[in-house]
Scaffold this active site. Structure first.
Site, PDB file in Angstrom:
ATOM      1  CG  ASP A 322      40.564  37.315  44.526  1.00 34.00           C
ATOM      2  OD1 ASP A 322      41.754  36.939  44.655  1.00 34.00           O
ATOM      3  OD2 ASP A 322      39.773  36.773  43.739  1.00 34.00           O
ATOM      4  CG  PHE A 344      40.398  31.056  49.951  1.00 28.12           C
ATOM      5  CD1 PHE A 344      41.453  30.167  50.054  1.00 28.12           C
ATOM      6  CD2 PHE A 344      39.899  31.364  48.678  1.00 28.12           C
ATOM      7  CE1 PHE A 344      42.019  29.582  48.927  1.00 28.12           C
ATOM      8  CE2 PHE A 344      40.461  30.788  47.542  1.00 28.12           C
ATOM      9  CZ  PHE A 344      41.527  29.897  47.669  1.00 28.12           C
ATOM     10  CG  HIS A 363      36.628  24.399  39.604  1.00 29.83           C
ATOM     11  ND1 HIS A 363      36.292  24.482  38.276  1.00 29.83           N
ATOM     12  CD2 HIS A 363      37.202  25.599  39.910  1.00 29.83           C
ATOM     13  CE1 HIS A 363      36.650  25.654  37.805  1.00 29.83           C
ATOM     14  NE2 HIS A 363      37.188  26.357  38.767  1.00 29.83           N
TER      15      HIS A 363
HETATM   16  C1  LIG Z   1      39.134  30.578  39.104  1.00 25.81           C
HETATM   17  S1  LIG Z   1      39.203  32.144  39.802  1.00 25.81           S
HETATM   18  C2  LIG Z   1      37.490  32.494  40.114  1.00 25.81           C
HETATM   19  C3  LIG Z   1      37.216  33.959  40.244  1.00 25.81           C
HETATM   20  C4  LIG Z   1      35.750  34.356  40.353  1.00 25.81           C
HETATM   21  N1  LIG Z   1      35.117  33.751  41.516  1.00 25.81           N
HETATM   22  C5  LIG Z   1      35.037  34.012  39.085  1.00 25.81           C
HETATM   23  O1  LIG Z   1      34.240  33.065  39.064  1.00 25.81           O
HETATM   24  O2  LIG Z   1      35.279  34.653  38.073  1.00 25.81           O
HETATM   25  C6  LIG Z   1      39.805  31.808  41.420  1.00 25.81           C
HETATM   26  C7  LIG Z   1      40.087  33.036  42.251  1.00 25.81           C
HETATM   27  O3  LIG Z   1      40.651  32.577  43.490  1.00 25.81           O
HETATM   28  C8  LIG Z   1      41.527  33.565  43.936  1.00 25.81           C
HETATM   29  N2  LIG Z   1      42.408  32.990  44.978  1.00 25.81           N
HETATM   30  C9  LIG Z   1      43.402  32.095  44.811  1.00 25.81           C
HETATM   31  N3  LIG Z   1      43.970  31.812  45.983  1.00 25.81           N
HETATM   32  C10 LIG Z   1      43.321  32.543  46.925  1.00 25.81           C
HETATM   33  C11 LIG Z   1      43.442  32.679  48.332  1.00 25.81           C
HETATM   34  N4  LIG Z   1      44.366  31.994  49.026  1.00 25.81           N
HETATM   35  N5  LIG Z   1      42.591  33.509  48.986  1.00 25.81           N
HETATM   36  C12 LIG Z   1      41.645  34.216  48.285  1.00 25.81           C
HETATM   37  N6  LIG Z   1      41.488  34.131  46.955  1.00 25.81           N
HETATM   38  C13 LIG Z   1      42.318  33.308  46.279  1.00 25.81           C
HETATM   39  C14 LIG Z   1      42.240  33.970  42.670  1.00 25.81           C
HETATM   40  O4  LIG Z   1      42.885  35.223  42.827  1.00 25.81           O
HETATM   41  C15 LIG Z   1      41.088  34.001  41.671  1.00 25.81           C
HETATM   42  O5  LIG Z   1      40.518  35.278  41.565  1.00 25.81           O
END
Ligand SMILES: C[S@@+](CC[C@H](N)C(=O)[O-])C[C@H]1O[C@@H](n2cnc3c(N)ncnc32)[C@H](O)[C@@H]1O
Length: 458
Positions: A322, A344, A363
């Site tokens: 993350d 990512f 999503h």
């Molecule tokens: C909706 S949350 C889902 C977290 C986890 N997978 C869950 O289901 O509980 C989306 C995640 O994407 C991460 N995120 C957002 N932008 C990102 C990036 N550019 N690279 C990696 N992670 C990212 C956020 O920090 C967050 O933890």
């Protein structure tokens, strides 16, 4: 002058006629809310049709009341069976009953006053320590003066907040200035539930409340630009929701929200949902350094922690990725799970894993951004060996569950994104060189596990 259009003939009506009179003719093109230094509220500007006002005070659907009661009654027996689907059905009927009985005026008051007032009271209870104090005191009735002394909230203020929460049935009024908790307000003493309200209601809800303005400015087109969202417009920020919440101090609250979301659901790795042994473990590289599952954007690692409980003897390594800020917020995580700071949108550093896992990630983003995320994953996948596992909703075209449609509204108003149908998934994945080899789903309200492999050349 404070004015509104009167809704009948679009003439502007002065709400405070005793002010010095300033009269404006109605102008359809007026979008500036301030004219001559006066606030102008334009309402119903396109409509010359108004329904009869008598319906405002008529129950929404009296005819639905009796059938809902009958179904409720029939459903009661199922409540003793611990079957959560059955309980959820009973809940839906109970809502139907309330919605049908309520008059439009009452529903309006509930939306406009009651719900926002409830959030104000609940969140004040959280930050003042009220809910933890009440939970520690147990199930006994608790006096306002005692709670005010423990939380240092002014007695008058606390009394007003509690009176509303009792009227809304979140707490029980046991006497004059005396209340006890319900299961819900006890749960407000848990950070997963309490922090969800702070992050989502206080941190982001202007995106939803002002969506109509955003939609109108965009000529009512379905939004698909991740860098032009209603949330960004409402908070005047260029940050995405994750960065925004970190900036305003609700980043950890959002991590808790994600953990709260998963409560009470059978996780994807449960054998009743997805056959992990058969689909992942069999055929996996068993060397200790081989990457087994890479959880991309996995927040503070709750999914991998659950996976470890289910499959302590898994082969290879579990790797959590993350953004640095989120990885830095991890408090408790088994030391065998490798933590990795990763964006990512950059090349995936872990190559040839048995599975790359994305839970509630795609999503959040319109297709264009997903293409960037997926492109980095597919380049790292080993053909014939690696799988991509997507744990998300496959929203049905009809009869969708309210949790799925609600999440779709979150995606719409905060991210310009959407929950995807099966066709949406197929198109997105195929255009990224992936094919769906299976979709596993539990209850109607739950996310699916979508298993994908690299498309084989034909
Ligand atoms: C909706 S949350 C889902 C977290 C986890 N997978 C869950 O289901 O509980 C989306 C995640 O994407 C991460 N995120 C957002 N932008 C990102 C990036 N550019 N690279 C990696 N992670 C990212 C956020 O920090 C967050 O933890």
């Amino acid at each position: 002058m404070v004015a509104v259009t009167n809704g009948f003939d679009n003439r502007i009506v002065d709400l405070y006629p005793n002010d010095p009179p300033v009269v404006h003719g109605f102008d359809d093109h007026v979008t500036d809310p301030v004219i001559d230094g006066h606030v102008i509220l334009i309402a119903n500007k396109e409509t010359d049709f108004v329904v009869d006002a008598s319906i405002l005070k008529t129950p929404t659907d009296l005819g639905a009341v009796l059938p809902a009661l009958v179904k409720l009654n029939a459903g009661l027996a199922s409540l003793t069976t611990q079957n959560d689907d059955a309980r959820s059905q009973v809940l839906r009927e109970a809502w139907k009953l309330v919605q049908s009985l309520e008059t439009p005026r009452e529903t309006m008051i509930r939306h406009c006053w009651a719900q926002s007032g409830t959030i104000a009271a609940l969140n004040t209870g959280t930050v003042s320590g009220l809910w933890t104090t009440m939970a520690k005191n147990g199930d006994r009735p608790q006096k306002i003066d005692e709670l005010a002394a423990a939380t240092r909230v002014d007695e008058v203020l606390l009394g007003r907040l509690m009176r509303h929460l009792a009227a809304m049935q979140y707490i029980v009024e046991t006497g004059n200035d005396e209340y006890k908790t319900t299961n819900f307000t006890k749960a407000m003493a848990h950070p997963f539930i309490a922090d969800s309200h702070l992050a989502m209601c206080s941190g982001t809800s202007a995106g939803a409340y002002q969506f109509h303005e955003f939609a109108e400015e965009n000529k009512f087109q379905n939004p698909i630009d991740a860098f032009d969202t209603s949330m960004q417009r409402a908070y005047r920020t260029e940050k995405d929701m994750f960065q925004w919440l970190q900036t305003i101090g609700y980043g950890e609250h959002f991590n808790h929200h994600m953990q709260a979301y998963g409560q009470g659901r059978i996780p994807w790795m449960d054998p009743s949902l997805y056959p992990v042994q058969d689909r992942l473990i069999n055929g996996a590289d068993r060397s200790s350094e081989a990457p087994f599952i890479v959880d991309i954007a996995g927040s503070v690692g709750h999914d991998l922690a659950t996976f470890l409980k289910y499959h302590p003897d898994h082969p290879g390594k579990l790797i959590l990725q993350d953004l640095p800020k989120v990885i830095g917020q991890i408090k408790h995580l088994d030391s065998t799970i490798e933590r990795m700071e990763y964006d990512f949108h950059t090349p995936q550093p872990v190559e040839g894993a048995r599975a790359y896992f994305l839970h509630s990630v795609l999503h959040d983003w319109p297709d264009k951004v997903c293409n960037s995320i997926l492109g980095n994953i597919t380049k790292a996948m080993k053909p014939g060996y690696s799988k991509l596992l997507i744990n998300e909703n496959v929203i049905p075209r009809t009869n969708a569950h309210w949790e799925m449609t609600s999440l779709d509204m979150v995606m719409l108003t905060l991210f310009s994104s959407r929950e995807r149908t099966e066709d949406d998934w197929k198109i997105l994945l195929k255009s990224n060189g992936l094919e769906i080899v299976g979709i596993w789903q539990g209850s109607q309200a739950w996310e699916s596990l979508i298993e994908c492999e690299l498309l084989t050349e034909t």
